[in-house]
Design a protein around this motif. Structure first.
Motif, PDB file in Angstrom:
ATOM      1  N   ALA A   1     -40.790 -11.416  49.743  1.00  0.00           N
ATOM      2  CA  ALA A   1     -40.171 -10.749  51.071  1.00  0.00           C
ATOM      3  C   ALA A   1     -38.596 -10.519  50.914  1.00  0.00           C
ATOM      4  CB  ALA A   1     -40.417 -11.627  52.021  1.00  0.00           C
ATOM      5  N   CYS A   2     -38.241 -11.504  50.210  1.00  0.00           N
ATOM      6  CA  CYS A   2     -36.470 -11.577  50.003  1.00  0.00           C
ATOM      7  C   CYS A   2     -36.374 -10.356  48.886  1.00  0.00           C
ATOM      8  CB  CYS A   2     -36.382 -12.656  49.471  1.00  0.00           C
ATOM      9  SG  CYS A   2     -36.302 -13.951  50.458  1.00  0.00           S
ATOM     10  N   VAL A   3     -37.208 -10.062  48.069  1.00  0.00           N
ATOM     11  CA  VAL A   3     -37.224  -8.849  46.969  1.00  0.00           C
ATOM     12  C   VAL A   3     -37.171  -7.823  47.787  1.00  0.00           C
ATOM     13  CG1 VAL A   3     -38.349  -7.751  44.918  1.00  0.00           C
ATOM     14  CG2 VAL A   3     -38.003 -10.388  44.994  1.00  0.00           C
ATOM     15  N   GLY A   4     -38.253  -7.440  48.577  1.00  0.00           N
ATOM     16  CA  GLY A   4     -38.312  -6.260  49.565  1.00  0.00           C
ATOM     17  C   GLY A   4     -37.154  -5.998  50.154  1.00  0.00           C
ATOM     18  N   LEU A   5     -36.643  -7.132  50.923  1.00  0.00           N
ATOM     19  CA  LEU A   5     -35.245  -6.969  51.917  1.00  0.00           C
ATOM     20  C   LEU A   5     -34.284  -6.388  50.760  1.00  0.00           C
ATOM     21  CD1 LEU A   5     -35.419 -10.355  53.690  1.00  0.00           C
ATOM     22  CD2 LEU A   5     -35.284  -8.065  54.710  1.00  0.00           C
ATOM     23  N   GLY A   6     -34.233  -6.865  49.554  1.00  0.00           N
ATOM     24  CA  GLY A   6     -33.028  -6.276  48.596  1.00  0.00           C
ATOM     25  C   GLY A   6     -33.248  -4.739  48.607  1.00  0.00           C
ATOM     26  N   VAL A   7     -34.524  -4.422  48.270  1.00  0.00           N
ATOM     27  CA  VAL A   7     -35.022  -2.950  48.103  1.00  0.00           C
ATOM     28  C   VAL A   7     -34.703  -2.102  49.247  1.00  0.00           C
ATOM     29  CG1 VAL A   7     -36.686  -1.394  47.650  1.00  0.00           C
ATOM     30  CG2 VAL A   7     -36.428  -3.529  46.414  1.00  0.00           C
ATOM     31  N   VAL A   8     -34.952  -2.609  50.422  1.00  0.00           N
ATOM     32  CA  VAL A   8     -34.866  -1.925  51.849  1.00  0.00           C
ATOM     33  C   VAL A   8     -33.052  -2.084  51.925  1.00  0.00           C
ATOM     34  CG1 VAL A   8     -34.846  -2.438  54.240  1.00  0.00           C
ATOM     35  CG2 VAL A   8     -36.781  -2.709  52.805  1.00  0.00           C
ATOM     36  N   HIS A   9     -32.220  -3.167  51.490  1.00  0.00           N
ATOM     37  CA  HIS A   9     -30.904  -2.942  51.659  1.00  0.00           C
ATOM     38  C   HIS A   9     -30.165  -1.879  50.908  1.00  0.00           C
ATOM     39  CE1 HIS A   9     -26.837  -4.448  52.396  1.00  0.00           C
ATOM     40  NE2 HIS A   9     -26.564  -4.371  51.009  1.00  0.00           N
ATOM     41  N   VAL A  10     -30.682  -1.423  49.685  1.00  0.00           N
ATOM     42  CA  VAL A  10     -30.243  -0.410  48.855  1.00  0.00           C
ATOM     43  C   VAL A  10     -30.638   0.821  49.643  1.00  0.00           C
ATOM     44  CG1 VAL A  10     -30.338   0.915  46.729  1.00  0.00           C
ATOM     45  CG2 VAL A  10     -30.323  -1.766  46.786  1.00  0.00           C
ATOM     46  N   ALA A  11     -32.045   0.799  49.865  1.00  0.00           N
ATOM     47  CA  ALA A  11     -32.278   2.158  50.469  1.00  0.00           C
ATOM     48  C   ALA A  11     -31.915   2.652  51.885  1.00  0.00           C
ATOM     49  CB  ALA A  11     -33.902   2.364  50.514  1.00  0.00           C
ATOM     50  N   GLY A  12     -31.885   1.557  52.809  1.00  0.00           N
ATOM     51  CA  GLY A  12     -31.595   1.687  54.080  1.00  0.00           C
ATOM     52  C   GLY A  12     -29.792   1.827  54.127  1.00  0.00           C
ATOM     53  N   GLN A  13     -29.491   0.637  54.040  1.00  0.00           N
ATOM     54  CA  GLN A  13     -27.864   0.651  54.184  1.00  0.00           C
ATOM     55  C   GLN A  13     -27.200   1.827  53.277  1.00  0.00           C
ATOM     56  OE1 GLN A  13     -27.973  -1.870  57.377  1.00  0.00           O
ATOM     57  NE2 GLN A  13     -26.226  -0.968  56.558  1.00  0.00           N
ATOM     58  N   GLY A  14     -27.784   1.989  51.950  1.00  0.00           N
ATOM     59  CA  GLY A  14     -27.268   2.872  51.245  1.00  0.00           C
ATOM     60  C   GLY A  14     -27.181   4.228  51.839  1.00  0.00           C
ATOM     61  N   ALA A  15     -28.485   4.662  52.431  1.00  0.00           N
ATOM     62  CA  ALA A  15     -28.480   5.876  53.002  1.00  0.00           C
ATOM     63  C   ALA A  15     -27.429   5.966  54.302  1.00  0.00           C
ATOM     64  CB  ALA A  15     -29.993   6.282  53.666  1.00  0.00           C
ATOM     65  N   ILE A  16     -27.480   5.129  54.928  1.00  0.00           N
ATOM     66  CA  ILE A  16     -26.354   4.918  56.168  1.00  0.00           C
ATOM     67  C   ILE A  16     -25.037   5.180  55.428  1.00  0.00           C
ATOM     68  CG2 ILE A  16     -25.526   3.514  58.122  1.00  0.00           C
ATOM     69  CD1 ILE A  16     -28.199   2.469  58.442  1.00  0.00           C
ATOM     70  N   ALA A  17     -24.561   4.358  54.561  1.00  0.00           N
ATOM     71  CA  ALA A  17     -23.236   4.467  54.120  1.00  0.00           C
ATOM     72  C   ALA A  17     -22.913   5.795  53.480  1.00  0.00           C
ATOM     73  CB  ALA A  17     -23.009   3.200  53.078  1.00  0.00           C
ATOM     74  N   TRP A  18     -23.871   6.438  52.700  1.00  0.00           N
ATOM     75  CA  TRP A  18     -23.704   7.939  52.450  1.00  0.00           C
ATOM     76  C   TRP A  18     -23.725   8.810  53.448  1.00  0.00           C
ATOM     77  CZ3 TRP A  18     -26.607  12.538  52.787  1.00  0.00           C
ATOM     78  CH2 TRP A  18     -26.105  13.453  51.749  1.00  0.00           C
ATOM     79  N   ALA A  19     -24.212   8.546  54.661  1.00  0.00           N
ATOM     80  CA  ALA A  19     -24.103   9.482  55.708  1.00  0.00           C
ATOM     81  C   ALA A  19     -22.921   9.408  56.620  1.00  0.00           C
ATOM     82  CB  ALA A  19     -25.318   9.331  57.059  1.00  0.00           C
ATOM     83  N   LEU A  20     -22.319   8.018  56.370  1.00  0.00           N
ATOM     84  CA  LEU A  20     -21.304   8.076  57.225  1.00  0.00           C
ATOM     85  C   LEU A  20     -19.725   8.495  56.647  1.00  0.00           C
ATOM     86  CD1 LEU A  20     -21.465   4.107  58.084  1.00  0.00           C
ATOM     87  CD2 LEU A  20     -20.951   6.031  59.631  1.00  0.00           C
TER      88      LEU A  20
END
Length: 296
Positions: free
Chosen positions: A219-238
Motif C-alpha cells: 500500500a505504501c509503494v502504491g501511495l508513492g506511485v499515486v503521488h508521482v502520477a496524481g500530484q505530478g499531474a496537478i503540479a503540471w496543470a498548475l
C-alpha cells in the motif's frame, strides 16, 4: 512531462485534462491509506520515500539543473504538503469520515480568498457561485455517509479544518513555483522537503514507523506511485491554470473515492451521495465555464 509551445487555449485544455486525471488518481489514496498499517505521519513518510526515486529520474531527464538549490515557494510547498498529510491522517482517526471530508473540502474557498486578498486575483461572480456549488456537492456526499461521531470529534474537526488550510497553501505555493520552474523539479524538491518533515513528525509523535505486513508495504509503494502520477499531474496543470480554478476541479476526488468504494468494496452509493456527486461535478463544469477566458 515536457513543456512545449502551445496556444493559451491549448494550454488551458491540456492543464484541465491533466488536472482531472491527477484528481482521479488521488481519489484512490483513502483506499491505500486504509490498507497501510503504519502510523499516520509514517504512512505519509513512506509515500514520499517510494515517490522520490521516480521523481529524481524524471527530474534529471526533464532539466539539466534539476538538482540545483530549490526556490522558497518549492520548500514552502513541501512543508505545507507534509502538514496536510499529517493533519488529515490524524483528523480522520478522531472524527467521522463525513466531518473530515467536509472540512478538508473547504480548500477552494480558502484558495479563492487568499488569491483574491493577497495576490489580487479577483474572481468572477459566476466563479464564486461555482465554488459554492462544488463545495456544497462535496458536503452532501460526505454528510450522506452517516458515520459515527468519532472518539474526539472536536479535535478531529479542528485537525480536518486545518487540512484544508495546508492544502490551499500548498496549491498556492506550487502555483507560484510553476511560474518559473518545471513540474518535475518542483515535485522532486517539494517531495523531499515533505519526506523530512513527515519523518520528524512520526518520530516526535512516537508512531510505529514501518508497516506490520506485506500488504501494508505494498500500500505504501502504491501511495508513492499515486503521488508521482496524481500530484505530478496537478503540479503540471498548475503551470497552465489559475490556482483558484484548479482547487475547484480537484473536488472530483471525493466523487472518484465514492465510486471506487462502490466498485471495489461494494459500499452502497445512496441517492444522496449520487446527488452530491452530480452537484460537485456541476460546480466543476461551471467553474471551467466561468474561467474559460482566463490565461493560465
Amino acid at each position: 512531462m515536457t513543456e512545449i509551445a502551445e496556444t493559451p487555449q491549448q494550454a488551458r485544455w491540456a492543464g484541465l485534462a491533466a488536472l482531472v486525471g491527477g484528481a482521479c488518481v488521488i481519489g484512490t489514496v483513502p483506499i491505500l491509506v486504509r490498507l497501510a498499517d503504519a502510523g499516520p505521519a509514517a504512512t505519509g513518510f513512506w509515500r514520499m520515500v517510494f515517490a522520490l526515486p521516480i521523481l529524481a529520474v524524471m527530474s534529471a531527464r526533464a532539466a539539466p539543473n534539476a538538482f540545483a538549490a530549490p526556490s522558497r515557494p518549492v520548500l514552502i510547498a513541501g512543508a505545507m504538503f507534509s502538514l496536510d498529510l499529517a493533519f488529515w491522517h490524524y483528523g480522520i482517526t478522531f472524527t467521522s469520515v463525513a466531518n473530515a471530508t467536509v472540512l478538508a473540502n473547504l480548500t477552494p474557498l480558502i484558495v479563492t480568498g487568499i488569491a483574491w486578498l493577497v495576490f489580487k486575483q479577483r474572481p468572477e461572480r459566476l466563479f464564486l457561485v461555482a465554488v459554492a456549488v462544488a463545495v456544497s456537492g462535496a458536503w452532501i456526499m460526505a454528510a450522506a455517509k452517516g458515520d459515527a461521531p468519532g472518539k474526539a470529534p472536536l479535535v478531529g474537526d479542528l485537525l480536518s479544518a486545518a487540512t484544508a488550510v495546508w492544502y490551499a497553501l500548498y496549491m498556492l505555493a506550487i502555483g507560484r513555483a510553476r511560474q518559473v520552474e518545471g513540474a518535475m523539479r518542483v515535485m522532486f524538491w517539494s517531495t523531499l522537503a515533505s519526506m523530512v518533515m513527515l519523518l520528524a513528525a512520526a518520530l516526535l509523535l512516537g508512531e510505529r514507523l514501518t508497516p506490520a505486513s506485506l500488504g501494508g508495504w505494498l500500500a505504501c509503494v502504491g501511495l508513492g506511485v499515486v503521488h508521482v502520477a496524481g500530484q505530478g499531474a496537478i503540479a503540471w496543470a498548475l503551470g497552465r491554470l489559475p490556482t483558484s480554478t484548479a482547487s475547484v476541479v480537484v473536488l472530483v476526488q471525493p466523487v472518484v473515492a465514492a465510486i471506487l468504494g462502490w466498485m471495489l468494496f461494494n459500499e452502497a452509493l445512496g441517492p444522496w451521495q449520487a446527488l452530491g456527486g452530480a452537484v460537485a461535478l456541476s460546480g466543476v463544469v461551471l467553474a471551467q465555464w466561468a474561467s474559460r477566458g482566463r490565461r493560465a
